[in-house]
Scaffold this motif. Structure first.
Motif, PDB file in Angstrom:
ATOM      1  N   VAL A 168       1.129  59.946  53.841  1.00  0.00           N
ATOM      2  CA  VAL A 168      -0.190  60.527  54.108  1.00  0.00           C
ATOM      3  C   VAL A 168      -1.243  59.427  54.034  1.00  0.00           C
ATOM      4  N   ALA A 169      -2.064  59.338  55.066  1.00  0.00           N
ATOM      5  CA  ALA A 169      -3.161  58.372  55.054  1.00  0.00           C
ATOM      6  C   ALA A 169      -4.403  59.017  55.643  1.00  0.00           C
ATOM      7  N   ARG A 170      -5.550  58.500  55.243  1.00  0.00           N
ATOM      8  CA  ARG A 170      -6.803  59.004  55.824  1.00  0.00           C
ATOM      9  C   ARG A 170      -7.635  57.823  56.308  1.00  0.00           C
ATOM     10  N   GLY A 171      -8.142  57.939  57.526  1.00  0.00           N
ATOM     11  CA  GLY A 171      -8.966  56.872  58.076  1.00  0.00           C
ATOM     12  C   GLY A 171     -10.175  57.446  58.797  1.00  0.00           C
ATOM     13  N   THR A 172     -11.025  56.560  59.311  1.00  0.00           N
ATOM     14  CA  THR A 172     -12.184  57.022  60.075  1.00  0.00           C
ATOM     15  C   THR A 172     -12.237  56.282  61.414  1.00  0.00           C
ATOM     16  N   VAL A 173     -12.975  56.843  62.358  1.00  0.00           N
ATOM     17  CA  VAL A 173     -13.088  56.153  63.649  1.00  0.00           C
ATOM     18  C   VAL A 173     -13.951  54.900  63.527  1.00  0.00           C
ATOM     19  N   GLY A 214     -23.487  60.685  68.253  1.00  0.00           N
ATOM     20  CA  GLY A 214     -22.235  60.040  67.882  1.00  0.00           C
ATOM     21  C   GLY A 214     -22.450  58.760  67.086  1.00  0.00           C
ATOM     22  N   VAL A 215     -23.403  57.946  67.526  1.00  0.00           N
ATOM     23  CA  VAL A 215     -23.687  56.687  66.833  1.00  0.00           C
ATOM     24  C   VAL A 215     -24.105  56.958  65.389  1.00  0.00           C
ATOM     25  N   ALA A 216     -25.042  57.910  65.214  1.00  0.00           N
ATOM     26  CA  ALA A 216     -25.529  58.233  63.867  1.00  0.00           C
ATOM     27  C   ALA A 216     -24.411  58.798  62.998  1.00  0.00           C
ATOM     28  N   MET A 217     -23.535  59.580  63.608  1.00  0.00           N
ATOM     29  CA  MET A 217     -22.441  60.188  62.843  1.00  0.00           C
ATOM     30  C   MET A 217     -21.409  59.151  62.410  1.00  0.00           C
ATOM     31  N   ILE A 218     -21.162  58.163  63.273  1.00  0.00           N
ATOM     32  CA  ILE A 218     -20.199  57.124  62.892  1.00  0.00           C
ATOM     33  C   ILE A 218     -20.789  56.252  61.774  1.00  0.00           C
ATOM     34  N   LYS A 219     -22.103  55.995  61.861  1.00  0.00           N
ATOM     35  CA  LYS A 219     -22.763  55.246  60.776  1.00  0.00           C
ATOM     36  C   LYS A 219     -22.719  56.047  59.483  1.00  0.00           C
ATOM     37  N   ASP A 220     -22.891  57.357  59.595  1.00  0.00           N
ATOM     38  CA  ASP A 220     -22.831  58.255  58.441  1.00  0.00           C
ATOM     39  C   ASP A 220     -21.434  58.231  57.808  1.00  0.00           C
ATOM     40  N   LEU A 221     -20.414  58.206  58.677  1.00  0.00           N
ATOM     41  CA  LEU A 221     -19.026  58.130  58.196  1.00  0.00           C
ATOM     42  C   LEU A 221     -18.797  56.844  57.407  1.00  0.00           C
ATOM     43  N   LYS A 222     -19.352  55.756  57.935  1.00  0.00           N
ATOM     44  CA  LYS A 222     -19.199  54.458  57.278  1.00  0.00           C
ATOM     45  C   LYS A 222     -19.819  54.500  55.884  1.00  0.00           C
ATOM     46  N   GLU A 223     -21.014  55.087  55.793  1.00  0.00           N
ATOM     47  CA  GLU A 223     -21.709  55.151  54.513  1.00  0.00           C
ATOM     48  C   GLU A 223     -20.980  56.019  53.491  1.00  0.00           C
ATOM     49  N   HIS A 224     -20.300  57.043  53.981  1.00  0.00           N
ATOM     50  CA  HIS A 224     -19.680  57.988  53.055  1.00  0.00           C
ATOM     51  C   HIS A 224     -18.209  57.719  52.781  1.00  0.00           C
ATOM     52  N   SER A 225     -17.639  56.670  53.394  1.00  0.00           N
ATOM     53  CA  SER A 225     -16.218  56.440  53.139  1.00  0.00           C
ATOM     54  C   SER A 225     -16.024  55.390  52.041  1.00  0.00           C
ATOM     55  N   VAL A 226     -15.079  55.674  51.154  1.00  0.00           N
ATOM     56  CA  VAL A 226     -14.726  54.720  50.095  1.00  0.00           C
ATOM     57  C   VAL A 226     -13.206  54.542  50.093  1.00  0.00           C
ATOM     58  N   GLU A 236     -15.465  62.452  39.657  1.00  0.00           N
ATOM     59  CA  GLU A 236     -15.336  63.510  40.646  1.00  0.00           C
ATOM     60  C   GLU A 236     -16.699  63.837  41.270  1.00  0.00           C
ATOM     61  N   GLU A 237     -17.723  63.760  40.440  1.00  0.00           N
ATOM     62  CA  GLU A 237     -19.082  64.051  40.912  1.00  0.00           C
ATOM     63  C   GLU A 237     -19.532  63.011  41.951  1.00  0.00           C
ATOM     64  N   GLU A 238     -19.223  61.762  41.653  1.00  0.00           N
ATOM     65  CA  GLU A 238     -19.593  60.687  42.584  1.00  0.00           C
ATOM     66  C   GLU A 238     -18.841  60.817  43.909  1.00  0.00           C
ATOM     67  N   LEU A 239     -17.635  61.366  43.828  1.00  0.00           N
ATOM     68  CA  LEU A 239     -16.802  61.474  45.027  1.00  0.00           C
ATOM     69  C   LEU A 239     -17.086  62.728  45.850  1.00  0.00           C
ATOM     70  N   ASN A 240     -17.997  63.526  45.354  1.00  0.00           N
ATOM     71  CA  ASN A 240     -18.287  64.824  45.962  1.00  0.00           C
ATOM     72  C   ASN A 240     -18.508  64.789  47.471  1.00  0.00           C
ATOM     73  N   ASP A 241     -19.370  63.896  47.939  1.00  0.00           N
ATOM     74  CA  ASP A 241     -19.667  63.848  49.375  1.00  0.00           C
ATOM     75  C   ASP A 241     -18.999  62.646  50.035  1.00  0.00           C
ATOM     76  N   LYS A 242     -17.949  62.119  49.409  1.00  0.00           N
ATOM     77  CA  LYS A 242     -17.316  60.922  49.937  1.00  0.00           C
ATOM     78  C   LYS A 242     -16.002  61.255  50.664  1.00  0.00           C
ATOM     79  N   VAL A 243     -15.642  60.326  51.550  1.00  0.00           N
ATOM     80  CA  VAL A 243     -14.356  60.423  52.236  1.00  0.00           C
ATOM     81  C   VAL A 243     -13.488  59.289  51.700  1.00  0.00           C
ATOM     82  N   VAL A 244     -12.403  59.636  51.038  1.00  0.00           N
ATOM     83  CA  VAL A 244     -11.526  58.608  50.468  1.00  0.00           C
ATOM     84  C   VAL A 244     -10.549  58.159  51.549  1.00  0.00           C
TER      85      VAL A 244
END
Lengths: 272, 77
Positions: A168-173, A214-226, A236-244
């Protein structure tokens, strides 16, 4: 860069997806991974259900199946049982795989059948008009939740892990080149493997939730991914709005078609 | 001997491009800019042929040829 054209049904282009949709980025990543492994087009069967992401099978020149809503994994199971030597890749969305096809998803992971699932998670039902999907984050807006979604959302990767998937892996565009590696590993892995890809839907999700195009959403994804490593040190609180993001599971478990064929051999042996 | 720098060849397919501007926004060297509905090359000198525009283009509409093997390319034609 790879010449994608040899894998495409160019007469079907341009792609149907909206401007700024990330699905095409994932498609390219898949083609690069397949090319790197060096699989011939005949060795691959790509199966999809219904939804925006599931339109992908129409654009690629492999053995392809565009099936009914939620049943991509069920059809793929049939293909894999009939032709265990084939690389079966399922292309599906968050709604297709975890709502309509939720049971197929869990039980394919439980059986650990050698299928690779590339799961496009855009947090919404895009094609049908932006209804709440099982992964729509709590509080965000959808056409069926104009005042904010009151439901908790699914952790799709966690679900696959708990049910027994091998990989199982998770990635972003945003990190599309890293995505290549996850998809490559998923295809090579013997067993049920899932790559959950976070991809933007500007039309049905971004606009309604005031994130933008799309551009704003990809930038948003970048900011929220860890990364997984960084996430292990966060609360857990810090990870609330994050994409691991990263490889979440990579383990060896008995694979279903292997077990099944062994069973056939054993029963045949005892009868002779 | 004077050695000409071979510039990369950026091709934009307007038939497939939807003008999402992802290539423009994520280019690390501001090589591209929007001109109306489509992107165009405005600063080819700055292009390092990193191909990140190609990687993130969802519509298969932009390609960057590094032009390293210009002679063999010519021979193919």
């Amino acid at each position: 860069m790879l010449d994608y054209n040899k894998y495409l049904r160019q007469q079907k282009f341009p792609l149907i997806w909206c401007a700024g949709c990330g699905d095409g980025i994932v498609l390219k990543s898949m083609l690069r991974a397949i090319d790197k492994i060096g699989l011939s087009k005949d060795e691959i069967c790509m199966v999809s259900g219904i939804g925006c992401s599931s339109r992908l099978t129409g654009y690629v020149d492999f053995n392809t199946l565009h099936t009914t809503h939620g049943r991509a994994i069920a059809f793929a199971t049939g293909v894999k049982m009939a032709k265990p030597e084939m690389h079966v890749i399922v292309v599906t969305g968050d709604g297709d795989a975890t709502a309509i096809g939720g049971n197929h998803y869990i039980h394919a992971a439980r059986r650990n059948i050698d299928i690779s699932v590339i799961l496009f998670n855009n947090n919404i039902y895009g094609m049908t008009g932006g209804q709440v999907s099982p992964t729509t984050p709590i509080g965000s807006r959808a056409s069926t939740a104009p005042f904010g979604n009151p439901e908790n959302s699914f952790n799709i990767s966690g679900l696959a892990e708990a049910a027994g998937a091998s990989f199982v892996a998770r990635g972003t565009v945003h990190d599309a080149l890293i995505l290549d590696k996850y998809i490559e590993k998923a295809i090579r892995k013997k067993g049920f493997s899932v790559v959950e890809v976070m991809t933007p839907c500007p039309t049905a999700y971004g606009r309604r939730n005031r994130i933008g195009d799309g551009v704003a959403m990809i930038k948003d994804l970048k900011e929220h991914s860890v990364s997984v490593r960084k996430a292990s040190k966060m609360s857990e609180e810090e990870l609330n709005d994050k994409v691991v993001t990263g490889i979440l599971v990579d383990r060896e478990r008995p694979e279903y078609t292997d077990n099944y064929n062994k069973l056939i051999e054993r029963v045949k042996g005892s009868n002779s | 001997m004077k050695k000409d720098k071979k510039l990369p060849d950026i091709k934009i397919n307007k038939e497939w491009c939807k003008g999402c501007a992802i290539c423009v926004e994520f280019c690390p060297h501001d090589v591209l800019a929007m001109n109306g509905a489509y992107p165009e090359v405005v600063n080819l000198e700055a292009c390092t042929a990193c191909q990140l525009c190609d990687v993130r283009c969802p519509d298969f509409a932009i390609t960057v040829n590094k032009n390293e093997q210009e002679e063999t390319n010519e021979a193919k034609k």
